[in-house]
Design a protein around this motif. Structure first.
Motif, PDB file in Angstrom:
ATOM      1  N   GLU A  40       0.824  -1.207   0.000  1.00 31.81           N
ATOM      2  CA  GLU A  40       0.000   0.000   0.000  1.00 31.81           C
ATOM      3  C   GLU A  40       0.860   1.260   0.000  1.00 31.81           C
ATOM      4  O   GLU A  40       0.535   2.239  -0.691  1.00 31.81           O
ATOM      5  N   MET A  41       1.950   1.246   0.765  1.00 31.84           N
ATOM      6  CA  MET A  41       2.821   2.420   0.781  1.00 31.84           C
ATOM      7  C   MET A  41       3.452   2.662  -0.593  1.00 31.84           C
ATOM      8  O   MET A  41       3.641   3.816  -0.996  1.00 31.84           O
ATOM      9  N   TRP A  42       3.753   1.591  -1.312  1.00 35.90           N
ATOM     10  CA  TRP A  42       4.278   1.757  -2.666  1.00 35.90           C
ATOM     11  C   TRP A  42       3.205   2.312  -3.590  1.00 35.90           C
ATOM     12  O   TRP A  42       3.498   3.128  -4.467  1.00 35.90           O
ATOM     13  N   GLN A  43       1.953   1.901  -3.406  1.00 32.14           N
ATOM     14  CA  GLN A  43       0.866   2.426  -4.212  1.00 32.14           C
ATOM     15  C   GLN A  43       0.609   3.898  -3.922  1.00 32.14           C
ATOM     16  O   GLN A  43       0.182   4.646  -4.807  1.00 32.14           O
ATOM     17  N   TYR A  44       0.887   4.321  -2.697  1.00 28.92           N
ATOM     18  CA  TYR A  44       0.682   5.719  -2.305  1.00 28.92           C
ATOM     19  C   TYR A  44       1.984   6.518  -2.349  1.00 28.92           C
ATOM     20  O   TYR A  44       2.107   7.540  -1.671  1.00 28.92           O
ATOM     21  N   ARG A  45       2.948   6.089  -3.138  1.00 29.76           N
ATOM     22  CA  ARG A  45       4.234   6.788  -3.193  1.00 29.76           C
ATOM     23  C   ARG A  45       4.091   8.208  -3.738  1.00 29.76           C
ATOM     24  O   ARG A  45       4.869   9.098  -3.359  1.00 29.76           O
ATOM     25  N   ASP A  46       3.089   8.438  -4.615  1.00 33.33           N
ATOM     26  CA  ASP A  46       2.874   9.797  -5.117  1.00 33.33           C
ATOM     27  C   ASP A  46       2.441  10.731  -3.999  1.00 33.33           C
ATOM     28  O   ASP A  46       2.829  11.911  -3.982  1.00 33.33           O
ATOM     29  N   LEU A  47       1.640  10.225  -3.070  1.00 27.35           N
ATOM     30  CA  LEU A  47       1.229  11.036  -1.932  1.00 27.35           C
ATOM     31  C   LEU A  47       2.425  11.382  -1.056  1.00 27.35           C
ATOM     32  O   LEU A  47       2.549  12.526  -0.577  1.00 27.35           O
ATOM     33  N   CYS A  48       3.307  10.426  -0.846  1.00 33.73           N
ATOM     34  CA  CYS A  48       4.517  10.687  -0.059  1.00 33.73           C
ATOM     35  C   CYS A  48       5.373  11.762  -0.722  1.00 33.73           C
ATOM     36  O   CYS A  48       5.887  12.665  -0.049  1.00 33.73           O
TER      37      CYS A  48
END
Length: 300
Positions: A48-56
């Motif tokens: 999930e963190m990889w999927q939300y990498r743009d948010l990071c």
């Protein structure tokens, strides 16, 4: 005249079935997705963190823009702070207290890179510990992996480190007569620093949500760690306090860095002890973070 009837065209059976299926799907209730907290970090969380990498990335850019918005010098402040601190330390500790074993210029070149590493460590701890409270509205309204917030808060400290370290590399290139192969260990020293900083920062970030007293504890704790870490001084390898000092997660990286810059022999034992403490701290920080994560939206 006989009436000619038009031919009747039949639709394929598969198409008729697909139309019926589409019509049936229109009347089906929407699928409900239930978000439940997990007790421990799993592979799914990293996915999930990889999927939300743009948010990071977006949150990191936002913090950098807020940090340097309407500033006169901009990112130059990332260089001036460790430079000024190292200069004052050279005069006070190197000259008046006599901690400089050689010339004051050599002492400055030893303290300045160590101060940059320490600034990265302290800045990440400070940023991550306050990150959840600073983004309370996001925690209440939007679902995303909560680890994204403390990870993204390290963007500005990392940018400051890149600016300051580039100048430090230039200083070492022009002032050091020979660059040893041991300089290749410096990236590993930086990695060890990041592990220690994130380990402490994750625990403090979760605890700050529950107990706001930790917002006052963090600056005091970082200041104490600074004085027990050999940034301004060197601890002899044969010192009797060496095993106890190695329990400090920053003792091994800073000691090894100073030995490399001075060209002195060093031992991997203090660094290995500090690295194991950093890894344990990171595991404990992830454990504390995931245990308190389910309460973030209610108490933040």
């Amino acid at each position: 005249m006989p009436r000619i009837s038009e031919p009747i065209t039949q639709q394929p059976q598969g198409k008729a079935v697909s139309q019926i299926s589409t019509a049936d799907n229109l009347f089906k209730p929407p699928q409900t997705i239930v978000i439940q907290p997990r007790k421990r970090l799993s592979v799914r969380d990293f996915t999930e963190m990889w999927q939300y990498r743009d948010l990071c990335w977006t949150l990191s850019i936002r913090d950098i823009q807020i940090r340097y918005k309407q500033t006169l010098l901009g990112a130059v402040w990332a260089l001036l702070q460790p430079l000024a601190t190292s200069g004052v330390a050279t005069v006070v500790f190197g000259h008046f207290l006599g901690l400089a074993s050689g010339s004051l210029a050599d002492y400055f070149l030893q303290v300045f890179p160590a101060m940059i590493i320490w600034s990265l460590f302290s800045a990440i701890i400070t940023a991550t510990s306050n990150s959840l409270v600073s983004n309370a509205e996001m925690l209440r309204k939007v679902y995303f992996p909560r680890l994204i917030i403390p990870l993204s808060s390290a963007g500005a400290p990392l940018l400051d480190f890149l600016v300051a370290s580039s100048v430090a590399i230039a200083f070492l290139t022009f002032t050091t007569q020979s660059i040893s192969i041991h300089f290749l260990l410096i990236p590993l020293i930086v990695l060890s620093t990041l592990i220690a900083a994130f380990g402490i920062g994750l625990s403090l970030a979760a605890l700050t949500v529950v107990y706001r007293d930790f917002r006052l504890v963090v600056p005091f704790m970082v200041q104490l760690l600074f004085f027990v870490t050999p940034v301004l001084y060197a601890l002899p390898v044969t010192d009797k306090w060496l095993p106890y000092a190695s329990l400090n997660p920053m003792f091994g990286p800073i000691t090894t860095l100073r030995a490399i810059l001075e060209g002195n022999p060093y031992s991997f034992t203090p660094w290995a002890i500090s690295l194991s403490i950093s890894a344990t701290t990171l595991s404990f920080g992830i454990f504390v973070f995931t245990r308190i994560e389910r309460k973030f939206a209610d108490i933040v």
